[in-house]
Design a protein around this motif. Structure first.
Motif, PDB file in Angstrom:
ATOM      1  N   PRO A  16       0.817  -1.212   0.000  1.00 51.30           N
ATOM      2  CA  PRO A  16       0.000   0.000   0.000  1.00 51.30           C
ATOM      3  C   PRO A  16       0.853   1.264   0.000  1.00 51.30           C
ATOM      4  O   PRO A  16       1.930   1.294   0.580  1.00 51.30           O
ATOM      5  N   GLU A  34      -2.430   9.059   4.816  1.00 54.17           N
ATOM      6  CA  GLU A  34      -3.072   7.772   5.026  1.00 54.17           C
ATOM      7  C   GLU A  34      -2.772   6.784   3.906  1.00 54.17           C
ATOM      8  O   GLU A  34      -2.240   7.154   2.867  1.00 54.17           O
ATOM      9  N   ASP A  37      -8.562   4.001   1.893  1.00 56.22           N
ATOM     10  CA  ASP A  37      -9.497   2.899   2.121  1.00 56.22           C
ATOM     11  C   ASP A  37      -9.046   1.946   3.224  1.00 56.22           C
ATOM     12  O   ASP A  37      -9.395   0.769   3.219  1.00 56.22           O
ATOM     13  N   THR A  38      -8.247   2.449   4.154  1.00 53.33           N
ATOM     14  CA  THR A  38      -7.833   1.674   5.325  1.00 53.33           C
ATOM     15  C   THR A  38      -7.935   2.588   6.543  1.00 53.33           C
ATOM     16  O   THR A  38      -8.185   3.783   6.417  1.00 53.33           O
ATOM     17  N   ASN A  40      -5.298   3.091   8.361  1.00 54.34           N
ATOM     18  CA  ASN A  40      -3.897   3.434   8.604  1.00 54.34           C
ATOM     19  C   ASN A  40      -3.659   4.924   8.400  1.00 54.34           C
ATOM     20  O   ASN A  40      -3.798   5.426   7.293  1.00 54.34           O
TER      21      ASN A  40
END
Length: 138
Positions: A16, A34, A37-38, A40
């Protein structure tokens, strides 16, 4: 050998990528470092539109105390406080010279005690940082 190279390439292409994303159609306005779509996050900048106050959250480090924020030749002092999700939050005025220097070149350092945390916005994402600053400034 070919199978090994194919596996290595698959790992490299599926890793990612961290990016900066501006969420300007929400209240508050958020600029997030970021993995899309997570959940994190490395850092977020938030503000209420027109407030001239940006809230910086640095994830993964719960720190408490006075923070020295530097960008370019400017420095600001602000209080750092831990959040409930192992992060550190501090506030900066968007009209402060340190924030203006950060918006200009995308580099800022936060020092709390002996802990130094850089925040860097690559050149490709500086327009998002500048738009964040515009939306936040009153």
């Amino acid at each position: 050998m070919i199978a090994f190279l194919a596996a290595l390439m698959a790992v490299q292409t599926t890793a990612p990528a961290w990016t900066w994303t501006l969420y300007a159609d929400t209240a508050p306005v958020v600029l997030a470092n970021e993995i899309p779509d997570t959940a994190n996050l490395r850092a977020t900048l938030e503000c209420d539109p027109g407030s001239s106050v940006a809230r910086l959250t640095l994830y993964g480090i719960p720190l408490t105390g006075m923070a020295r924020v530097t960008a370019g030749d400017a420095a600001a002092m602000t209080e750092a406080a831990p959040t409930r999700d192992d992060a550190t939050r501090l506030t900066l005025r968007t009209d402060h010279p340190a924030f203006a220097a950060f918006a200009a070149d995308g580099r800022m350092n936060v020092l709390v005690g002996d802990h130094r945390r850089p925040v860097e916005v690559p050149a490709a994402h500086l327009a998002k940082l500048r738009r964040f600053s515009e939306l936040c400034s009153g």
